[in-house]
Each structure stands twice: as structure tokens, then as C-alpha cells.
Design a protein around this motif. Structure first.
Motif, PDB file in Angstrom:
ATOM      1  N   ASP A  77       4.510   4.315  -4.169  1.00 40.08           N
ATOM      2  CA  ASP A  77       3.413   3.361  -4.317  1.00 40.08           C
ATOM      3  C   ASP A  77       2.108   4.091  -4.025  1.00 40.08           C
ATOM      4  O   ASP A  77       2.116   5.230  -3.568  1.00 40.08           O
ATOM      5  CB  ASP A  77       3.617   2.186  -3.360  1.00 40.08           C
ATOM      6  N   LYS A  78       0.996   3.430  -4.253  1.00 39.41           N
ATOM      7  CA  LYS A  78      -0.316   4.028  -3.994  1.00 39.41           C
ATOM      8  C   LYS A  78      -0.845   3.682  -2.617  1.00 39.41           C
ATOM      9  O   LYS A  78      -1.946   4.099  -2.264  1.00 39.41           O
ATOM     10  CB  LYS A  78      -1.310   3.569  -5.068  1.00 39.41           C
ATOM     11  N   THR A  79      -0.090   2.889  -1.843  1.00 42.73           N
ATOM     12  CA  THR A  79      -0.559   2.465  -0.531  1.00 42.73           C
ATOM     13  C   THR A  79       0.467   2.793   0.550  1.00 42.73           C
ATOM     14  O   THR A  79       1.646   2.965   0.278  1.00 42.73           O
ATOM     15  CB  THR A  79      -0.838   0.953  -0.498  1.00 42.73           C
ATOM     16  N   GLY A  83       3.379  -2.151   1.416  1.00 41.00           N
ATOM     17  CA  GLY A  83       3.280  -2.280  -0.018  1.00 41.00           C
ATOM     18  C   GLY A  83       4.630  -2.609  -0.623  1.00 41.00           C
ATOM     19  O   GLY A  83       5.568  -2.972   0.084  1.00 41.00           O
TER      20      GLY A  83
END
Length: 113
Positions: A77-79, A83
Motif C-alpha cells: 500500500d502507499k500508507t 491501511g
């Protein structure tokens, strides 16, 4: 009809992948092992087999969740530190901030916190 069949096969494939998970680990440069080849194993919940936990110190570099010490099923994920990880091929590495974490991960939904 084809759409329904594709959806059914996708769900069946997803369920079969989930039922074959024997380990989940955190992997990446940000782990204490500092490697994309060696997992820091998470602990499976005795009563909820899709729930995995880990207490770990991360060094600020990227990490990812993966199943069975293999790249066949991995979540990114980007977080971070919370998330919903994606299993889509090429999913992003999670940009972990250095610190101590108590991580909970759900291998059925990809949710982590």
C-alpha cells in the motif's frame, strides 16, 4: 453469463489462496532483518486465523506483507502504519516511518493497523 463466471472464478481463486496461508510475515529493507528475502514472522490468532500480529522496530525504510515466505501472495500500500494492502501485482511498498510498532494484519481483507 461470462461476467458471472469470471466473478465466480475470481472469488473461488481468492478463497483458495486465503485457505492456503500458513504464515504471514513482514518483509523489506525496513525490518530488523533488512531484507526482501527474509520475513519477520507474524503470530496467527488462535481463534481468528485471518488475524496476524507482530511487535517490531522498523528503521524507516519500505516494507510489505507476504504469505508463506513467498512472493505468490503479497500485500502492499502507499500508507503505513494503517491501511488496506492490495495483492494486485506490483502493489507498492509501504513507506514505514522509523519506530516501534504493534501491527495487526487481516489476511482476508488486507487491512492493517
Amino acid at each position: 453469463m461470462k461476467l458471472k463466471l469470471h466473478i465466480f472464478l475470481l472469488l473461488l481463486f481468492s478463497i483458495s489462496l486465503q485457505s492456503q496461508i500458513t504464515t504471514v510475515g513482514l518483509v523489506g529493507d525496513g525490518t530488523p532483518l533488512g531484507s526482501w528475502d527474509n520475513d519477520v514472522d507474524m503470530v496467527q490468532n488462535d481463534t481468528m486465523p485471518d488475524i496476524w500480529t507482530l511487535t517490531v522496530a522498523l528503521n524507516g525504510k519500505p516494507v510489505k506483507f507476504r504469505a508463506n515466505d513467498s512472493w505468490t501472495l503479497a500485500w502492499g500500500d502507499k500508507t503505513f502504519p494503517w491501511g488496506i494492502g492490495s495483492t494486485v501485482g506490483g502493489s507498492p511498498n509501504m513507506p514505514a516511518i522509523a519506530g516501534n510498532y504493534d501491527i495487526t494484519f487481516n489476511s482476508a481483507t488486507g487491512e492493517y493497523f
